[in-house]
Design an enzyme around this catalytic site. Structure first.
Site, PDB file in Angstrom:
ATOM      1  N   ILE A 109       0.814  -1.220   0.000  1.00 36.85           N
ATOM      2  CA  ILE A 109       0.000   0.000   0.000  1.00 36.85           C
ATOM      3  C   ILE A 109       0.845   1.267   0.000  1.00 36.85           C
ATOM      4  O   ILE A 109       0.313   2.366  -0.110  1.00 36.85           O
ATOM      5  CB  ILE A 109      -0.974   0.029   1.199  1.00 36.85           C
ATOM      6  CG1 ILE A 109      -0.200  -0.087   2.524  1.00 36.85           C
ATOM      7  CG2 ILE A 109      -2.015  -1.059   1.084  1.00 36.85           C
ATOM      8  CD1 ILE A 109      -1.089   0.049   3.754  1.00 36.85           C
ATOM      9  N   LYS A 111       5.286   2.793  -0.469  1.00 37.92           N
ATOM     10  CA  LYS A 111       6.721   2.523  -0.545  1.00 37.92           C
ATOM     11  C   LYS A 111       7.465   3.845  -0.490  1.00 37.92           C
ATOM     12  O   LYS A 111       7.085   4.805  -1.145  1.00 37.92           O
ATOM     13  CB  LYS A 111       7.059   1.778  -1.838  1.00 37.92           C
ATOM     14  CG  LYS A 111       8.506   1.268  -1.912  1.00 37.92           C
ATOM     15  CD  LYS A 111       8.709   0.439  -3.160  1.00 37.92           C
ATOM     16  CE  LYS A 111      10.135  -0.065  -3.281  1.00 37.92           C
ATOM     17  NZ  LYS A 111      10.494  -1.014  -2.225  1.00 37.92           N
ATOM     18  N   GLY A 113      11.432   5.913   1.177  1.00 40.52           N
ATOM     19  CA  GLY A 113      12.842   5.787   1.489  1.00 40.52           C
ATOM     20  C   GLY A 113      13.115   4.966   2.732  1.00 40.52           C
ATOM     21  O   GLY A 113      14.184   4.387   2.878  1.00 40.52           O
ATOM     22  N   SER A 114      12.153   4.918   3.660  1.00 38.43           N
ATOM     23  CA  SER A 114      12.382   4.183   4.903  1.00 38.43           C
ATOM     24  C   SER A 114      11.843   2.763   4.858  1.00 38.43           C
ATOM     25  O   SER A 114      12.000   2.019   5.821  1.00 38.43           O
ATOM     26  CB  SER A 114      11.739   4.929   6.077  1.00 38.43           C
ATOM     27  OG  SER A 114      10.341   4.984   5.919  1.00 38.43           O
ATOM     28  N   GLY A 115      11.206   2.364   3.765  1.00 36.87           N
ATOM     29  CA  GLY A 115      10.724   0.990   3.676  1.00 36.87           C
ATOM     30  C   GLY A 115       9.409   0.877   2.930  1.00 36.87           C
ATOM     31  O   GLY A 115       8.866   1.867   2.441  1.00 36.87           O
ATOM     32  N   VAL A 117       5.319  -0.593   2.896  1.00 37.97           N
ATOM     33  CA  VAL A 117       4.203  -0.778   3.826  1.00 37.97           C
ATOM     34  C   VAL A 117       3.176  -1.700   3.189  1.00 37.97           C
ATOM     35  O   VAL A 117       2.792  -1.518   2.027  1.00 37.97           O
ATOM     36  CB  VAL A 117       3.552   0.573   4.197  1.00 37.97           C
ATOM     37  CG1 VAL A 117       2.442   0.355   5.216  1.00 37.97           C
ATOM     38  CG2 VAL A 117       4.594   1.537   4.752  1.00 37.97           C
ATOM     39  N   ASP A 236      10.503  14.929   9.836  1.00 31.58           N
ATOM     40  CA  ASP A 236      10.111  14.558   8.467  1.00 31.58           C
ATOM     41  C   ASP A 236       8.625  14.834   8.258  1.00 31.58           C
ATOM     42  O   ASP A 236       7.886  13.988   7.752  1.00 31.58           O
ATOM     43  CB  ASP A 236      10.431  13.093   8.197  1.00 31.58           C
ATOM     44  CG  ASP A 236      10.541  12.789   6.697  1.00 31.58           C
ATOM     45  OD1 ASP A 236      10.663  13.749   5.905  1.00 31.58           O
ATOM     46  OD2 ASP A 236      10.493  11.608   6.314  1.00 31.58           O
TER      47      ASP A 236
END
Length: 452
Positions: A109, A111, A113-115, A117, A236
């Site tokens: 659902i 995507k 820089g940190s991963g 989902v 952020d």
């Protein structure tokens, strides 16, 4: 299976005893020996029948008991899960549980820089969002930051950490499990080019909803800055990290870049990290960051909600046919001075005639206060709430020098001409080689630091 075997053995035994009686009758006639054998056989047959009856009743009661225990166990697990939710205690999940919940991590659902989902459903029926953090050093740092920042906080406008999954193996990803928020992130509801990309939701958020989102996010940040044991800097804040629930109320998420600082610390030095367009000038100038850095990012988000456009974009110059950076906050500042503030409002809102000009002016003034170059001039988030809710008058902010534009423009020009230059900013002179690594910093702004 054991019951079936016992019944078969008992039946065979009864048949054998009956055969013995028949054989004794044939061979012994009606003698005393026959009656003795018959009496013993009949007693054994009755004993076997009694055994079968007792065993049948016992098995029936045992099944009822097991069924009741299973039902109570399910209720207990659900109740325990509920209590964990109320207490805010994160659950440690096994990787296998998360794989089952997300159907093998197929339901992507989001995507960034940190991963990545994924949407999932736990065994108790709870819908969750499972964030997979990959990479060794970066993944571990972001995982620890996010867990440390949000595990102990509870606020209606902050996403709740449901649980986590970690492994001692360096190659295995780490997972964070959050409540699933149905209407996705704010960006697809305010930017026209984001609503048609196949993500859930999408459309145009009304002015009333945008104003409420502004208040919700302000309350979330005020809680992080002032009401937690340690000050939590989000670092952020941007539309992609603001989720909307079923009532389009804002929920702040993604604490991968967050930092905890002591209450007596006014500012801290840290590596530059974040997303282009939302970084405060003091961060770029290596003056140290504070909660006012989040205030700056919040102000940028306010302007983006008002205008329905990104704070930084590239536009083509007709004369040269080259593209240059256009900074929306500078346009807003100019239009406000010219008293043409409605020209910067999202045209989709103008078309449906649902915008209150006084509220637009109030929101613009709050936003421009939040993005003042000097952090001391910015209000804290509690003051922002007071201004948005009308308890404190909102004065017109002073004219801004917009330092960020000078930094971006300098690096943009240098990238195309290769010329070294000095950027002059009021009370501040920055030289490439001596005082400030402008190229490295600005290039990191122009190419997203956190490409989400």
């Amino acid at each position: 299976m054991e019951d079936k075997k016992a019944n078969i053995i008992a039946t065979i035994l009864i048949l054998a005893l009956v055969v013995v009686i028949i054989a004794a009758r044939v061979s012994l006639k009606l003698s005393k020996t026959f009656y003795l054998i018959a009496g013993v056989d009949i007693s054994l047959i009755l004993a076997v029948i009694c055994f079968l009856i007792i065993r049948s009743r016992y098995n029936k009661e045992r099944k009822l008991l097991v069924s009741r225990f299973a039902s109570e166990g399910r209720e207990l697990r659900i109740e325990y899960s509920f209590l964990r939710k109320v207490a805010g205690v994160p659950t440690k999940f096994k990787l296998e549980d998360l794989e089952e919940a997300t159907d093998g991590f197929r339901s992507l659902i989001g995507k960034g820089g940190s991963g990545s989902v994924f949407k999932g459903v736990l065994k108790d029926g709870s819908q969750v969002a499972v964030k997979r953090i990959e990479g060794e050093e970066k993944g571990e740092r972001e995982f620890r930051s996010e867990v440390a920042a949000i595990a102990s906080v509870q606020h209606k406008n902050l996403v709740r950490l449901y649980g986590y999954s970690s492994s001692t193996s360096a190659n295995r990803p780490r997972f964070l499990v959050y409540d699933y928020i149905v209407n996705s992130s704010l960006d697809i509801w305010i930017f026209p080019d984001r609503g048609n990309r196949g993500r859930s939701g999408g459309g145009c958020l009304s002015w009333e909803q945008r104003y409420q989102v502004a208040i919700d996010v302000a309350k979330a940040l005020a809680y992080l800055h002032h009401d937690c044991r340690s000050k939590i800097l989000h670092l952020d804040v941007k539309p992609e990290n603001i989720l909307l629930d079923e009532n389009f109320r804002a929920v702040v998420t993604d604490f991968g870049l967050s930092k905890l600082i002591a209450r007596d610390e006014s500012r801290v030095l840290t590596d530059i990290r974040g997303t282009r367009g939302y970084l405060a000038p003091e961060w770029l100038l290596e003056h140290g960051i504070s909660e006012k850095s989040d205030v700056y990012s919040y102000g940028i988000v306010l302007l983006e909600m008002i205008g329905g456009r990104r704070s930084i974009s590239r536009v083509e110059v007709k004369e040269t046919k080259k593209k240059k950076l256009e900074y929306f906050p500078r346009i807003v500042n100019q239009k406000m001075r010219e008293r043409k503030i409605m020209e910067i409002v999202d045209q989709r809102l103008i078309e449906v005639n649902e915008v209150d000009e006084e509220e637009v002016m109030k929101l613009v003034c709050v936003a421009l206060w939040c993005i003042q170059e000097k952090s001391k001039k910015r209000p804290d988030m509690t003051m922002v709430i007071e201004m948005l809710e009308g308890r404190v008058p909102v004065n017109e902010p002073p004219d801004s020098d917009v330092v960020v534009v000078d930094l971006l423009a300098a690096d943009d020009d240098d990238a195309s001409t290769g010329v070294r230059r000095v950027v002059n900013i009021p009370k501040l002179q920055i030289h490439r080689e001596r005082n400030f690594r402008l190229s490295s910093i600005c290039s990191s702004i122009i190419s997203p630091i956190s490409p989400r």
